[in-house]
Design an enzyme around this catalytic site. Structure first.
Site, short mmCIF file in Angstrom:
data_model
loop_
_atom_site.label_atom_id
_atom_site.label_comp_id
_atom_site.label_asym_id
_atom_site.label_seq_id
_atom_site.Cartn_x
_atom_site.Cartn_y
_atom_site.Cartn_z
N ILE A 174 0.83 -1.20 0.00
CA ILE A 174 0.00 0.00 0.00
C ILE A 174 0.86 1.25 0.00
O ILE A 174 0.60 2.20 -0.75
CB ILE A 174 -0.96 -0.02 1.20
N ALA A 254 -3.69 3.57 8.14
CA ALA A 254 -3.29 2.27 8.70
C ALA A 254 -4.22 1.84 9.83
O ALA A 254 -5.21 1.15 9.61
CB ALA A 254 -1.84 2.34 9.17
N ARG A 255 -3.90 2.25 11.05
CA ARG A 255 -4.73 1.96 12.22
C ARG A 255 -4.74 3.17 13.14
O ARG A 255 -3.71 3.82 13.34
CB ARG A 255 -4.20 0.73 12.98
N GLU A 284 -12.45 3.68 17.29
CA GLU A 284 -13.55 3.38 16.37
C GLU A 284 -14.60 2.48 17.03
O GLU A 284 -14.25 1.59 17.80
CB GLU A 284 -13.00 2.68 15.11
N HIS A 302 -13.19 4.77 8.01
CA HIS A 302 -12.42 3.54 7.77
C HIS A 302 -12.92 2.86 6.49
O HIS A 302 -13.21 1.66 6.47
CB HIS A 302 -12.53 2.59 8.97
#
Length: 348
Positions: A174, A254-255, A284, A302
């Site tokens: 990515i 990413a996160r 989240e 997301h």
């Protein structure tokens, strides 16, 4: 001889029906559908699914009702289980090290959503330079004053990405695909930091410059993009954000837990950072109200990897991983193969 058993988690497949027919020819498919954690634990303890060889989860939205795959669940797997292939790129919800200790290779599906995530990353990069979110909200407000405010004032704080330096933390598929798009389409200068340097042929497409230390990457980047897996710890804290260039932008695809959101709020409020683009969030599905109120912050729910194309790929790649592992002993996209090899006392 009886066919190896595959435990299929979640919904029926939707797209790759011909491949699934071959999958059914090769394996005996058993289903858990959407069990909650207690039901799933009981089924594993009672060997309801038999001595399955593999676990297949084709979709991100179903098949995960049992919650995180931690030691509690993993300890209940039969000794016959050797491979777990799941949809999605991130794997912060599964203890890949614990799986490796039991000899289970975990495979993600990042390759299937690379294009979709990279497109979203480019959109976030452009928007943080041009502050399109401000303009977007103003127009959708159907309020003439907000429209005029954005129309008259946005240009004074808006810049073209062209020629600026994009620093990427994590140069996997990515990260590299985003770099290629940013370099080829917007003439951005590409720098990156990763645990190891990539082979020159992977750097050459975007003329990427490697930084062994993250500090040096942060110091030269006009825009920093986080594209690395979550390892259990915050990656960008207040101290590292302070090392970024004044007026830089920050992108996270990413996160959410990789970024200290409180520190990000402070950096944006102080003017240390000019803008941020966030596909992912720390808590989240709850989003930071402070960040959401800032017109120099672009946000998504997301959705970077969310496309039909990605889901078709998730479904297909999971089956390909299991078929490959059964035939050759090696998966197509393993995440923890090195840990499995270490647990077995061998080298890859």
């Amino acid at each position: 001889m009886p066919k190896p058993i595959v435990l299929h988690l979640g919904d029926d497949i939707r797209w790759n029906h011909e491949l699934y027919a071959k999958f059914q020819d090769a394996f005996e498919i058993r289903r858990s559908y959407s069990m909650n954690r207690e039901e799933f634990k009981r089924a594993l303890k009672e060997r309801t699914f038999g001595d399955f060889f593999a676990i297949y989860r084709p979709f991100w939205n179903t098949g995960g009702e049992m919650g995180n795959w931690d030691e509690e669940l993993i300890s209940l797997l039969p000794a016959s289980c050797r491979v777990y292939a799941s949809a999605g790129a991130g794997f912060d919800w599964v203890d890949t090290a614990a799986l490796a200790k039991r000899g289970v290779t975990y495979c993600n599906a990042a390759a299937a959503c690379t294009e979709s995530v990279a497109d979203a990353a480019i959109w976030l990069i452009i928007s943080t330079f041009r502050l399109f979110s401000w303009s977007h909200v103003a127009a959708r407000s159907v309020d003439a004053e907000q429209f005029v405010d954005a129309n008259r004032n946005l240009a004074m704080v808006s810049h073209n990405p062209n020629g600026h330096t994009l620093g990427i933390i994590g140069f996997g598929q990515i990260g590299r695909r985003t770099a290629e798009k940013a370099y080829l389409a917007m003439n951005m200068k590409i720098h990156y930091h990763d645990i190891v340097r990539m082979p020159s042929e992977l750097e050459s497409v975007s003329k990427a410059t490697y930084h062994k230390e993250m500090d040096s990457l942060l110091a030269v980047s006009d825009c920093v993009m986080v594209a690395t897996p979550f390892s259990g710890e915050t990656l960008l804290n207040k101290g590292l954000l302070a090392k970024m260039k004044d007026g830089a932008r920050l992108i996270n695809i990413a996160r959410g837990k990789l970024l200290d959101e409180g520190a990000l709020v402070e950096a944006l409020e102080s003017g240390k950072l000019a803008a941020a683009g966030l596909d992912v969030h720390f808590d989240e599905p709850r989003v930071s109200p402070k960040l959401a109120s800032m017109r120099n912050v672009e946000m998504m729910a997301h959705n970077a990897g969310a496309s039909v194309d990605s889901h078709i790929g998730f479904e297909r790649l999971g089956m390909e991983n299991i078929l490959s592992f059964e035939r050759t002993g090696k998966a197509v996209t393993p995440v923890n193969a090195h840990l499995v090899a270490k647990a077995n006392g061998s080298k890859l």
